[in-house]
Design an enzyme around this catalytic site. Structure first.
Site, PDB file in Angstrom:
ATOM      1  CE  LYS A  85      -4.246  -1.949   1.719  1.00 38.16           C
ATOM      2  NZ  LYS A  85      -5.258  -2.045   2.736  1.00 38.16           N
ATOM      3  CE  LYS A 127      -6.650  -8.615  -1.072  1.00 34.37           C
ATOM      4  NZ  LYS A 127      -6.665  -8.256   0.324  1.00 34.37           N
ATOM      5  CE  LYS A 150     -13.386  -4.915   2.539  1.00 36.09           C
ATOM      6  NZ  LYS A 150     -12.116  -4.550   3.168  1.00 36.09           N
TER       7      LYS A 150
END
Ligand code: TYM
Length: 330
Positions: free
Chosen positions: A112, A200, A203
């Protein structure tokens, strides 16, 4: 006395089929045999900027989806993380026994923060919250002193750090908290993106075609499965070299509650078109069922959330007090 279970989902976006298969499905199983605490991790959602209106919306949706998927408030204590102030209080204490080196090793932080740096080319703008996020997660867990934590495989590293920190805290401060084990499903612990099956399903993916959202129009979800990236072989069998096909077999197996081998056998003489049609149909029916229940829950979450927070506050403040005393704060 029943052993305890705790887990949560971050309110950063709309829930995906990956969240259901990787974590909610196990929570539903576990609620029959354990005292279970499940929350919407709204404090965690602040680690990267989120529009406040979107956060409010996400919180409600996730809470109602927990219920619609089958979490029963009679068996599971359901609450919003920020309604239990002990999470923030213990978070600080945990940061004091967690090292910068340990936090720097977390792959989720590395991924991130690299994304942030790529966008703006400045390392100094990485939010501190993103860095210390695992400490809050450890606080979330310790407050309920659980035996285990149901999660997908991407949270395994955070759980390992949690075990290490609990051990350190127990030794240093003469405490006796459990070192909680992750409960990771055998089938579907990492559901993949429909657009890039090496990655993956997430969301926070910007491409809506990559994920099946639990609140997707079921027809739209069906079409997403028809367009899912596979390969050109047109033969259905289990192989890591065929991540797109394996992902569809995994989704099918998990939603039908069968093994991947049984799913493979079911499709052995069939084409990719058959595979996508059948998986699409199973996903569509699953969403129709959940969404029917969702409509009946979305109006009634306040009462359930208040009752849940009351119960969670009680046990969380008891455990917080034990830790505060051990650290010399009380
Ligand atoms: P989060 O919100 O990213 O994901 C929630 C849960 O869903 C699982 N998951 C998946 N499983 C299979 N396939 C996927 N594609 C997939 N995507 C997500 C995750 O592994 C997770 O179990 N830090 C946590 C939330 C959290 C938490 C906690 C969890 C905060 N405090 C304390 C357990 C205990 C997170 O961001 O998960």
């Amino acid at each position: 006395m029943l052993e305890k279970i705790v887990s949560g989902i971050t309110a950063t976006g709309k829930l995906t089929l990956g969240n259901y298969i990787g974590s909610i499905k196990n929570m539903i199983k576990l609620q029959n045999d354990y005292e279970q605490y499940i929350f919407v991790a709204d404090l965690h959602a602040l680690t990267t900027y989120i529009d406040p209106k979107e956060l409010i919306e996400n919180k409600k949706n996730i809470f109602a989806l927990y219920l619609a998927c089958g979490l029963d408030p009679q068996k599971t204590t359901l609450f919003f993380q920020s309604d239990v102030p002990a999470h923030s209080e213990l978070n600080w204490i945990i940061t004091t026994i967690t090292n910068m080196g340990e936090l720097s090793k977390m792959t989720q932080f590395k991924d991130k923060s690299q994304n942030i740096v790529k966008q703006d080319n400045k390392t100094e703008i990485i939010p501190t919250g993103l860095f210390v996020y695992p400490a809050l997660m450890i606080a979330d867990i310790i407050l309920y002193n659980p035996k285990a934590v149901p999660v997908g495989i991407d949270q395994k590293q955070h759980l390992e750090l949690c075990q290490k920190i609990v051990k350190r805290m127990n030794t240093k401060y003469h405490l006796n908290f459990n070192e909680p084990k992750p409960i990771i499903p055998k089938i579907g612990n990492k559901i993949k993106s429909l657009v890039n099956p090496e990655q993956k399903m997430s969301k926070s993916d910007k491409n809506a075609n990559a994920s099946i959202y639990l609140l997707d129009d079921p027809e739209v979800a069906y079409k997403k499965i028809q367009r899912a990236v596979t390969d050109s072989e047109n033969k259905i069998y289990i192989s890591e070299e065929k991540p797109g096909v394996l992902n569809l077999l995994t989704i099918f197996a998990s939603l039908k509650d069968i093994s991947i081998e049984e799913a493979e056998k079911h499709f052995s003489n069939k084409t990719y078109k058959d595979l996508k049609e059948e998986v699409g149909e199973v996903v569509k029916q699953f969403l129709i069922e959940i969404q029917k229940k969702y409509q009946s829950y979305i109006q009634n979450i306040d009462e359930i959330a208040q009752a849940g927070a009351k119960k969670a506050n009680k046990i969380a403040s008891e455990n917080l007090l034990i830790i505060q005393k051990a650290f010399g704060l009380k």
